[in-house]
Structures are given as C-alpha cells and as structure tokens.
Motif scaffolding. Structure first.
Motif, PDB file in Angstrom:
ATOM      1  N   CYS A 202      -4.474  -7.661  12.442  1.00 19.43           N
ATOM      2  CA  CYS A 202      -3.208  -7.535  13.173  1.00 19.43           C
ATOM      3  C   CYS A 202      -2.101  -8.275  12.432  1.00 19.43           C
ATOM      4  N   LEU A 203      -1.011  -7.568  12.197  1.00 25.03           N
ATOM      5  CA  LEU A 203       0.177  -8.224  11.651  1.00 25.03           C
ATOM      6  C   LEU A 203       1.040  -8.764  12.785  1.00 25.03           C
ATOM      7  N   PHE A 204       1.352  -7.884  13.734  1.00 27.17           N
ATOM      8  CA  PHE A 204       2.159  -8.289  14.877  1.00 27.17           C
ATOM      9  C   PHE A 204       1.964  -7.254  15.974  1.00 27.17           C
ATOM     10  N   ARG A 205       1.384  -7.706  17.083  1.00 28.05           N
ATOM     11  CA  ARG A 205       1.143  -6.831  18.227  1.00 28.05           C
ATOM     12  C   ARG A 205       0.315  -5.623  17.811  1.00 28.05           C
ATOM     13  N   ASP A 206       0.870  -4.400  17.801  1.00 24.93           N
ATOM     14  CA  ASP A 206       0.065  -3.228  17.447  1.00 24.93           C
ATOM     15  C   ASP A 206       0.256  -2.791  15.993  1.00 24.93           C
ATOM     16  N   GLU A 207       0.960  -3.599  15.202  1.00 26.46           N
ATOM     17  CA  GLU A 207       1.080  -3.320  13.773  1.00 26.46           C
ATOM     18  C   GLU A 207      -0.134  -3.899  13.058  1.00 26.46           C
ATOM     19  N   VAL A 208      -0.848  -3.060  12.276  1.00 27.55           N
ATOM     20  CA  VAL A 208      -2.084  -3.514  11.641  1.00 27.55           C
ATOM     21  C   VAL A 208      -1.973  -3.421  10.125  1.00 27.55           C
ATOM     22  N   PHE A 209      -2.883  -4.129   9.490  1.00 31.77           N
ATOM     23  CA  PHE A 209      -2.948  -4.181   8.029  1.00 31.77           C
ATOM     24  C   PHE A 209      -4.361  -3.770   7.619  1.00 31.77           C
ATOM     25  N   HIS A 210      -4.465  -2.674   6.878  1.00 33.63           N
ATOM     26  CA  HIS A 210      -5.766  -2.177   6.429  1.00 33.63           C
ATOM     27  C   HIS A 210      -6.191  -2.982   5.197  1.00 33.63           C
ATOM     28  N   ILE A 211      -7.189  -3.794   5.397  1.00 35.87           N
ATOM     29  CA  ILE A 211      -7.540  -4.828   4.423  1.00 35.87           C
ATOM     30  C   ILE A 211      -7.976  -4.237   3.090  1.00 35.87           C
ATOM     31  N   HIS A 212      -8.982  -3.382   3.124  1.00 32.91           N
ATOM     32  CA  HIS A 212      -9.666  -2.986   1.888  1.00 32.91           C
ATOM     33  C   HIS A 212      -8.770  -2.167   0.971  1.00 32.91           C
ATOM     34  N   LYS A 213      -8.026  -1.232   1.543  1.00 30.32           N
ATOM     35  CA  LYS A 213      -7.157  -0.394   0.701  1.00 30.32           C
ATOM     36  C   LYS A 213      -6.068  -1.238   0.039  1.00 30.32           C
ATOM     37  N   ALA A 214      -5.459  -2.149   0.834  1.00 30.46           N
ATOM     38  CA  ALA A 214      -4.384  -2.984   0.284  1.00 30.46           C
ATOM     39  C   ALA A 214      -4.926  -3.916  -0.801  1.00 30.46           C
ATOM     40  N   ALA A 215      -6.071  -4.546  -0.548  1.00 25.08           N
ATOM     41  CA  ALA A 215      -6.641  -5.471  -1.533  1.00 25.08           C
ATOM     42  C   ALA A 215      -7.064  -4.736  -2.807  1.00 25.08           C
ATOM     43  N   GLU A 216      -7.614  -3.543  -2.620  1.00 29.15           N
ATOM     44  CA  GLU A 216      -8.041  -2.757  -3.785  1.00 29.15           C
ATOM     45  C   GLU A 216      -6.839  -2.339  -4.621  1.00 29.15           C
ATOM     46  N   ASP A 217      -5.761  -1.926  -3.959  1.00 28.15           N
ATOM     47  CA  ASP A 217      -4.552  -1.521  -4.689  1.00 28.15           C
ATOM     48  C   ASP A 217      -3.938  -2.697  -5.444  1.00 28.15           C
ATOM     49  N   LEU A 218      -4.073  -3.904  -4.906  1.00 30.42           N
ATOM     50  CA  LEU A 218      -3.510  -5.085  -5.581  1.00 30.42           C
ATOM     51  C   LEU A 218      -4.367  -5.509  -6.771  1.00 30.42           C
ATOM     52  N   PHE A 219      -5.689  -5.523  -6.584  1.00 30.28           N
ATOM     53  CA  PHE A 219      -6.573  -6.056  -7.622  1.00 30.28           C
ATOM     54  C   PHE A 219      -6.876  -5.062  -8.737  1.00 30.28           C
ATOM     55  N   ILE A 220      -6.711  -3.782  -8.459  1.00 28.31           N
ATOM     56  CA  ILE A 220      -7.085  -2.784  -9.468  1.00 28.31           C
ATOM     57  C   ILE A 220      -6.173  -2.856 -10.694  1.00 28.31           C
ATOM     58  N   ASN A 221      -4.973  -3.385 -10.501  1.00 27.73           N
ATOM     59  CA  ASN A 221      -4.019  -3.479 -11.617  1.00 27.73           C
ATOM     60  C   ASN A 221      -4.067  -4.837 -12.323  1.00 27.73           C
ATOM     61  N   ILE A 222      -4.990  -5.708 -11.887  1.00 29.32           N
ATOM     62  CA  ILE A 222      -5.114  -7.025 -12.515  1.00 29.32           C
ATOM     63  C   ILE A 222      -6.292  -6.994 -13.493  1.00 29.32           C
ATOM     64  N   ARG A 223      -6.026  -7.388 -14.695  1.00 29.99           N
ATOM     65  CA  ARG A 223      -7.066  -7.351 -15.725  1.00 29.99           C
ATOM     66  C   ARG A 223      -8.204  -8.329 -15.379  1.00 29.99           C
ATOM     67  N   GLY A 224      -9.435  -7.836 -15.536  1.00 31.13           N
ATOM     68  CA  GLY A 224     -10.604  -8.661 -15.283  1.00 31.13           C
ATOM     69  C   GLY A 224     -11.030  -8.725 -13.828  1.00 31.13           C
ATOM     70  N   TYR A 225     -10.431  -7.887 -12.973  1.00 32.12           N
ATOM     71  CA  TYR A 225     -10.748  -7.921 -11.536  1.00 32.12           C
ATOM     72  C   TYR A 225     -11.583  -6.719 -11.102  1.00 32.12           C
ATOM     73  N   ASN A 226     -12.236  -6.048 -12.077  1.00 36.05           N
ATOM     74  CA  ASN A 226     -13.062  -4.891 -11.710  1.00 36.05           C
ATOM     75  C   ASN A 226     -14.196  -5.297 -10.776  1.00 36.05           C
ATOM     76  N   LYS A 227     -14.749  -6.482 -11.037  1.00 38.12           N
ATOM     77  CA  LYS A 227     -15.826  -6.943 -10.191  1.00 38.12           C
ATOM     78  C   LYS A 227     -15.339  -7.196  -8.771  1.00 38.12           C
ATOM     79  N   ARG A 228     -14.140  -7.758  -8.645  1.00 38.55           N
ATOM     80  CA  ARG A 228     -13.582  -7.986  -7.309  1.00 38.55           C
ATOM     81  C   ARG A 228     -13.304  -6.655  -6.607  1.00 38.55           C
ATOM     82  N   VAL A 229     -12.853  -5.653  -7.372  1.00 36.44           N
ATOM     83  CA  VAL A 229     -12.614  -4.326  -6.792  1.00 36.44           C
ATOM     84  C   VAL A 229     -13.919  -3.741  -6.286  1.00 36.44           C
ATOM     85  N   ASN A 230     -14.995  -3.898  -7.053  1.00 35.26           N
ATOM     86  CA  ASN A 230     -16.307  -3.416  -6.611  1.00 35.26           C
ATOM     87  C   ASN A 230     -16.771  -4.166  -5.364  1.00 35.26           C
TER      88      ASN A 230
END
Length: 998
Positions: A202-230
């Motif tokens: 939950c971000l605020f009341r009924d606004e939500v944050f989809h964890i996995h998609k957001a984290a994957e989109d952030l880490f996929i562009n960081i070098r050396g984070y393939n393991k974290r993406v997996n």
C-alpha cells in the motif's frame, strides 16, 4: 495541485536536511533498543518515498503546473519563485525510485543499519500458521499455571508492530540502499522473505505498489544485478503460488485463537491486566491479515482466486471487535493493574538500572530521575477517584533521550546500555495501558482502509449474509464503519464530511440489509406457522369426520389406494434427531442473525447514533402491516375476501411468531403490535394505504348489503345471521359464513372499537340518506299527514285522507332499506363488540354497563346522550342510538322480505328524531301507536283483497315495534289494539308459512 507540489518540495528539503543531519551524527538505530527513534526514522523514509511516487502518478502534472505558472505571470507579471525548482523536481522524479536510489547513496549506512535490526523481529512475525499453532501462540489456557503471570518480552513494542509496515520498510528500504543486498546475506534474506509474502504494497489508502515488477524494472538496468533479478522472479513465483495459501491458513488459525482469547477474557476480564500484550498482538496480527487480503483481492495477479475469497472474514473481524469492546469496557481494570505495575516494579527496576550506570550526564540523569519519580507517585486511589492520567510528556522525554544517547559522541550511549533501552520500551508500553488505550486500539486494530474499498466491503457483507453460519457475525461490518473517522487528519478537514457521509451511508445500508434479512426469515416462519394453524380450522375436520362415520358404517366411498390425509401435528414427529425440517433451518438462521442484531444496543458514528434493533422493529412493522392486509385476500374484481375467523387465526399465528422474536432480540414487540393493529382500525394507515377496516367495510357495504337490498339474503333472528335465499343465480359466497356469531366476534376482534365504529358510521351514512328521502316524502305530504294526525279517531276521514297519500310504496322501500341497514349495523356494532371488550377489559365494561342501567329517566337529555355515547362505544345497546342522532342531526333540511327488521328501525329513528327536535319520545310514540292501531283496525273492516293483502303481517309488525321499544308496553298496545287480532295473525302467518316450507 500546484500548492501541494510546493508543499512536497518544502517537505523534500526538510527530509534531506534531516537525513543529512542523521548521517553526520552517525545515529545508532536498533528497533529492539531505541524503538521510537528507529521506527520514526523508517516511517520518514517510507513516507518520503510514497509521496514522491504518488506525485509521479498524477496525470498531466506538467501541464497543470505550467498553466498555474502562466496564470501567475498574467496576474502578477512574473513567474512564481518556486516554479523553476518545482519544474526541475517534476522532471527529476519522472521515475521516482530510480532518482531516490541515487539520492540515498549517502544515507545507505544508516538506513541499512535500521533495516538490519529487523532481522530479529520480522522473521519471528512472518511465520506460518503451523508454526503459530505449534507454539500455541496467543493461547491463555495452554499453560494454566502461568495464566496469571504478566506477558513479558524484551521487545514489547515490536510484538504488536504492524507486519505491513515492516514489509514496506524492508522492500522500499532495500530498494533505496540496494548495495547492501550484495554484501550482506542477512539483508538479502529479509528482502527475499518480504518479496515472498506479498505481491503488492500500500502506498496510500487504495493506491498500491506492485513490488516485483517495479524492482525488476529497476535492477535489470544495473550491471551485475542479474542474480538479484532472478531472485525477484523466484520470489514472485513463490508469492503467487504460496502466499495466498499461507495467509489463508493464518486467518484460519487467528479465527480460533481470537475466539478462544475473547471467550476467556469475557469470563475472566481480570486477565486483561497481565495478558494485555496478547490482546494487542492478536489485534495486530488479525488486522495485518485482513488488510493483506483486502489489498490483494483487489489486485489479483493469478488466475485462481480461491485464496483471495474468504467467506469467514466476518468472523475474524467480529472477534477483533469483541476484543476491542473488552478493552474499552474493562479499561479501569487494566489501569488499576498497570498503575501498580509501574509504581511497584518498573520504578524499582529502572532506579536500579540508573544507579548502576557508570556514566550518566546531568541532563540524562534529570530525565531518568523524573521517570522514576513519576512512576513512584502513582497509586490505585487515583484510578478509583477517576483521575485522568497523561504520560505523553514522559514518552516525549524518552524519545528525546533516545535521540541524545543514539548519536556517536554521546557520553551515555544507548548502544552500550541495551537493557536500559529495552526496559524503557517496556515501561512506555505499560504507560500506554494506563492513559492511551484508545490510541493503542487504533494503532493495532484500525481497519479504516475499508472506507476506500467500498465494493469489496459490500461484497464481503453479502457473502456473510448468504452463509447462515456467518450471519451471526454480520454486525462486524457496521461496527467497522466506526473506524472510518480515524483515517481523517486535522490538516485535511475538508474530507471529514466526505468520509463521515460514507461511513453513515454504509452503516445504514448494512443495518438495513440485516433487518431485511431477519424480516424475510421471520416472514417465512410466519407463513409456515399460518399454514399449520390453517390445518386446525374447523373446515378441515369435515373430511376426517366423514371418514370416521363411513368407517363406522363400513361404507367404502373413497377410491382404493387414495393416500390418507396427514393429521395436524404430524410435522412434529421425528424418527431421527438428525432430521432437519425447513422450519428448523429458518429458526436456526434467524437465531444467528438476531444474535448479530442484538449484539450492541447502539453504535456512534460521526456523532450519529445507530440502533440496530430499531431497524428490525421498523421493518417488522411494515411487513406486519402488509401481511395483515395481504391475508385478507380481498379481490375487488370478484368481491372475494377471507372470512374474519380465518384471518384472525392467521393474525394470531403471525403474532405468536413475532412474540417469540423477543427470545432472540431485546425489542418491544408489543409496541409493534400497538402501532400496526391500531393503524388497522383506521380507514387508512400511516402510509395512506387501505387497511383491513376499509377492506371489510367496503365488502360488507358493497357486497353483503347490496345482496340484502336485492332480496337475495335475509336476516334470521333465530340464527342471528344473514342467510342466502334460493335464487336463480347463486351467490359466490355464503352470507352465513360472514355474518354468524363467530365471524362477527372475529371481526370485532380484528377491527377493534375504532374499526367497528368506522363500519357503523359507514352504515349510518346509508341510513341517514334514506331518512333524508323519507323526510322529503313527509314534506311533500305534510298537509295530509297533519290532517290524519288530528283525525285518527274518524275512520271515514282517515280512509279518504289515506287515498290522498301518493308515497306509500316509496315510504315502504326507504323504510325497508333503513331497517335492513340498521339490522346489519346492530349485528356488527353492539353484541359482538361488547363481547370482545368484555374479554379484554371486563371491569371497565361492567362499570359502563352499570352506569347506563342506573341513569334516571328524568336526567337532562344532554347528559343522557353522553352516557349513551359512552355505552355505545363499549358496544352496549341503548334506548337512544347516539350515532343515529348525530347522523340525522347533521341533516339540516325473519321473513324473506326482511319486514321484521322494520321494528328496530322505526324505534331507533323515532327516538333519534324526537331527541333532535326536543320532543317527548314516549308521548310521540304513544301518538304513533294510536295512529297506527286506528289505521290497522280500519284495514280490518275492509273487504277489498288488495287493501287487506298481508294484513296479518302488518299486525305482527305492530307487535314487534312495541316489543322492541323501551318506551311502549304491551298494556298500552292492548288498550288500543285487541290482542285477539294479534293471536289470530300469528296463527294465520304460521299456517301460510307451513305449506311454503314443505
């Protein structure tokens, strides 16, 4: 929106400044030691992150800010001074998490230290239901010997810390300081555990944050984070496949655990003192699971939805509300316990810890000494005297002390004195048990989030009502509406009205639906009971009697193989205790739902008080009214209506069921009966709808009276009822079945005195209209009648005057109609109404009767009329009919032909008219008797067959007039009319009736 964005900018400046100060001071964070400081630090980071993400979700934000600045230039001639920085912030935070990852690089050490302190708290909270069950979590009776021991923990405030809040700290915190995930296995374990537990936050009341998609989109562009993406992908699969089941099992465990806890505490509320921690842990655990389900059910990311539909969620909410009610009700018990705890134990232990400190600066020493003094001064008498406790200052001092002792260069470092921090955390919890119970309930069990998930909220409520075993917990939904106002904030007062109105409308809707459901169940039970009562009506015993008679005479009239009719009562015979009838199911469902309605006497929401029982009462009144009218089965087209006795039986069966409702709900069912049945005695009810009084009045006037007037029905004095006469076209109803003694008594019972009065007045209107016709005839022939009055002893002149009268037939018709209507009115109004009232108020009726019987003859007529009016209202026959007097004063200008009814009509009309015109009733009736006898004696001397037709019947009519009159006597009749003529007339009429009957 522009102003809010400026506020965001200002907030960002303050947050950045504070974070830099914290880093510069190298503040020590450990949630198990300096709980308040660490918690508020993590809340600050997450709140800052949420605000930036919410700002980025505003559509057309760039256009709005640009338009505002353009308007500012046009108005003030220059751009707003914050516009350049604000525009830059909007551009920089287009992808807020990516920007904040860069921004939090300098703060990574402090943030990661604070997050890593959760490794002793979060895994312990994020256990499976089986692990909870094996540990017998929240159970007071698992170890009876330690039941009275206080619940203790080194991390008291962490035990009821929100799991949802910790997951947000971990997910957002490790995204911002992601570098530690590669260097610290403990951090990675925490992060992966959080990712496996939820798919969105939950971000605020009924606004939500989809964890996995957001984290994957952030880490996929960081070098050396393939393991974290997996790792993220694996955690997502784990969450999608197992998280729903895990949380479902947790809710299942919590339902039984909270039920046990609530049951024990309701029986032994004194345990709320030592086991208060268990109560708030239970509330927090249940609150987290409910919020998780609500959030994920609205954002399902998998095809199977079974794990996100919980039809028993109402039960869990119900036990939460029960625990909350125990805390509010027995707050003084908890205060008494913890006041003694603070003064007798905590103060002593804290004093020893302070004394054993090797180094204690003056400021810190003063603060801790004040803690000891404050606790030592407490006493039970303060609780008994109702003193208001306030430890907010003490808690604020501890917060300051945490800040002083957590910096790197502090003389007294809390990192080196962990026992002091843990003890103070425990003391702070104890102070909250004394002065902040309401705030603790909000902190651990607030479910105001439902305000923003109205559709899911209403769906859960409908599912609860549809499941009979859960309907007893349906009251939890209206009770949840009391939480809504806690989500408002003083900095945003304008939304209080919106949220308040929503809470009121939802609570009203829930209570109304519950009352409707209970009303429908009660209606079904009433229908079943009416059917059973109908089987006991006398009309159904004819077939049984016939079978018995035929069996006795050994006649076989029935067809072979014809099934034998079940006798009433067979439904109560059970071959098996497991056999459940439809009526059993209805009673069970009703008892469950009524438990919910009766659970709380009232609830206060936004300064409005709701009483659930009143909803049920109002619905019962409306349904009872409709049911009574519906049971009359009146058909205007066919003029069919239920017999009064059958309707009375059904109404009594209905009332018996309604009376039994008092066994389930504390409502005044007598008030329902009074409101409904009194309205049914009027012409229209409070909603302007017709009542049984109007329906039966219309039927008796339009159907029965019309057929009587047409000569198809006659009144039989011996039977005291109207009976159908043989005609070519048979009537669709049997008059005797609607006018005999039992039916009239039933009608009087149903309509009551007011209803019978209305029926009587309606009949009186017909009488007065016919009397008006008679008066017109009298006016037209007034000269002839005046001469006849003075010549009644001159037969010759009387014969000549009689021939001048041209209205004899019309007089007979009008008088006949008056007599019939008066006979019907007498049948309805007096005897049976008096019988019913004598059953209900015998002492009052006997007093009225005694008063009427002993009124002197010489009493003033106005006084006598008051007595007669009272007697008539009680259903007692009077010498003068007051209703007829009123009807006539408002006009300012058993034989087949029902002739026997004329006697009553003549007497009552005469008495009424002579009362109106201030004449002596007895003298006028004597004069009438002289005129009538003279005319009849003259007829006796006639030889013309047309003139002497039905002469004997008219003689008998004169005799009946005298017998019916309270003012004429038989001696007076014999003085002017020989009795031998009456005896011969009776003999002649009898001889004439014998051949016709044979």
């Amino acid at each position: 929106m522009y102003i809010n964005s400026v506020f965001f900018l200002c907030f960002q400046d303050h947050v950045c400044e504070l974070l830099n100060t914290i880093d510069a001071c190298q503040v020590f964070f450990d949630i198990t030691v300096n709980f308040d400081l660490t918690k508020n630090y993590l809340d600050l980071v997450v709140t800052y992150t949420n605000l930036m993400m919410l700002l980025s979700r505003i559509e057309e934000r760039k256009a709005i800010i640009g338009l505002y600045n353009y308007a500012h230039e046009m108005t003030h001639g220059s751009s707003d001074r914050e516009y350049p920085r604000l525009g830059q912030m909007i551009v920089d935070y287009e992808n807020p998490l990516k920007k904040m990852m860069e921004e939090f690089v300098p703060h990574g050490k402090s943030l990661s230290d604070a997050l890593l302190s959760l490794q002793m708290v979060y895994p312990r909270r994020n256990l499976s239901a089986d692990q909870w069950r094996n540990a017998q979590l929240l159970s007071l009776i698992s170890a009876p010997s330690t039941m009275l021991n206080p619940a203790q923990s080194d991390t008291m405030p962490c035990e009821y810390l929100s799991l949802d809040a910790m997951e947000k700290w971990i997910v957002f915190g490790f995204i911002l300081c992601h570098g530690v995930l590669n260097s610290d296995q403990a951090a990675l374990s925490l992060w992966k555990l959080a990712l496996q537990s939820s798919t969105c936050l939950c971000l605020f009341r009924d606004e939500v944050f989809h964890i996995h998609k957001a984290a994957e989109d952030l880490f996929i562009n960081i070098r050396g984070y393939n393991k974290r993406v997996n790792d993220i992908k694996e955690c997502k699969e784990q969450a999608l496949s197992h998280a729903g089941l895990m949380h479902r099992e947790r809710r299942k465990f919590l339902r039984s655990a909270l039920k046990e806890l609530a049951t024990v505490l309701s029986d032994q509320p004194g345990l709320l003192g030592p086991k208060a921690l268990f109560v708030f842990m239970a509330l927090s655990f249940a609150r987290d699971e409910i919020i998780w389900l609500l959030r994920h059910a609205d954002n399902i990311q998998k095809k199977s939805t079974d794990d996100f539909i919980d039809k028993h969620i109402a039960e869990l909410i119900f036990y939460m509300e029960e625990l909350r009610a125990h805390v509010r009700k027995y707050g003084p018990v908890m205060q008494r316990y913890y006041v003694q705890y603070l003064s007798g134990f905590d103060a002593v232990v804290l004093n020893e810890l302070v004394q054993n400190l090797s180094v204690c600066p003056e400021d810190e020493s003063i603060i801790m000494s004040s803690f000891v003094n404050t606790m030592t001064s407490l006493g039970v008498k303060q609780v008994e005297d109702g003193d208001v406790f306030d430890f907010r200052g003490m808690r604020l001092d501890w917060f300051r002390l945490q800040a002083y002792t957590s910096v790197s260069k502090a003389s007294l470092g809390i990192a080196d004195h962990r026992e002091l921090g843990k003890m103070m955390n425990t003391i702070i919890f104890h102070t909250k048990m004394v002065d902040s119970l309401v705030e603790m309930l909000v902190e651990t069990s607030d479910l105001s989030i439902f305000c923003f998930y109205s559709r899911a909220f209403e769906k859960m409520f409908q599912q609860c009502l549809e499941l009979p075993s859960q309907s007893r917990h349906s009251i939890s939904f209206p009770l949840l509406c009391t939480h809504f106002m806690s989500c408002t904030h003083e900095l945003c007062p304008e939304e209080r009205h919106h949220i308040g109105d929503r809470s009121l409308s939802l609570c009203n809707m829930f209570l109304d639906e519950m009352a409707k459901q209970a009303r429908n169940l009660i209606t079904d039970i009433c229908t079943e009971q009416c059917t059973l009562s109908d089987q006991l009506l006398p009309k159904h015993c004819a077939k049984t009697i016939s079978q018995a008679v035929n069996k006795k005479s050994k006649k076989q009239t029935g067809k072979k193989g014809e099934p034998e009719r079940e006798k009433p009562g067979v439904e109560s015979m059970r071959k098996n205790r497991l056999l459940v009838t439809n009526l059993d199911k209805l009673h069970t469902a009703l008892s469950e739902l009524c438990f919910s309605i009766n659970y709380v006497p009232n609830m206060v929401i936004w300064e409005h008080t709701f009483t659930p029982r009143e909803y049920l009462t109002s619905h019962l009144e409306i349904r009872f009214t409709k049911s009574i009218v519906g049971m009359t089965m009146y058909n205007q087209a066919t003029q069919e209506i239920a017999k009064p006795s059958e309707l009375l039986t059904s109404v009594r069966a209905y009332m018996t069921v309604l009376q039994s409702i008092e066994n389930y709900v504390q409502i005044d069912i007598t008030r329902v009966f009074n409101n409904v049945l009194l309205q049914q005695t009027q012409h229209l009810d409070s909603h302007g709808e017709p009542t049984i009084t109007s329906l039966y009045t219309n039927w008796y006037l339009e159907t029965l009276l019309r057929q009587v007037s047409n000569g198809h029905i006659a009144y039989f004095p011996a039977m005291k009822a109207f009976v159908n006469l043989p005609t070519e076209n048979e009537l669709t109803f049997n008059a005797e079945e609607y006018s005999d003694i039992s039916e009239m008594r039933s009608l009087s019972e149903l309509l009551g005195p007011y209803g019978m009065k209305f029926l009587s007045e309606s009949l009186m209107w017909h009488i007065s209209s016919q009397v008006a016709e008679l008066k017109k005839l009298v006016v037209d022939n007034v000269e002839v009648l005046t001469q006849m009055r003075t010549s009644f002893d001159k037969p010759g002149e009387m014969a000549a005057l009689f021939k001048k009268l041209s209205c004899g037939y019309s007089v007979c018709i009008s008088t006949g109609l008056v007599s019939l209507t008066q006979q019907i009115r007498d049948t309805f109004s007096h005897k049976y109404n008096c019988f019913v009232l004598s059953c209900h108020i015998p002492f009052l009726v006997s007093s009225v009767e005694d008063f009427k019987d002993h009124i002197p003859r010489e009493t003033d007529m106005k006084v006598a009329m008051n007595v007669y009016e009272l007697s008539s209202a009680a259903g007692l026959p009077c010498e003068i009919d007051p209703a007829l007097v009123v009807a006539l004063s408002s006009q300012k200008s058993g034989h087949c032909n029902n002739i026997h009814c004329l006697a009553k009509a003549i007497n009552q009309i005469a008495a009424a008219l002579f009362t109106i015109h201030k004449g002596s009733i007895e003298d006028r009736l004597k004069e009438f008797l002289a005129l009538a006898s003279s005319s009849l004696l003259k007829i006796g001397q006639e030889t013309d067959k047309t003139t002497t037709r039905n002469r004997e019947s008219v003689y008998l009519l004169l005799d009946m007039i005298v017998q019916e009159s309270p003012f004429l006597t038989m001696d007076l009749l014999e003085s002017c009319f020989p009795y031998v003529l009456l005896r011969n007339a009776y003999h002649a009429v009898y001889k004439q009736s014998v051949p016709s009957s044979t």
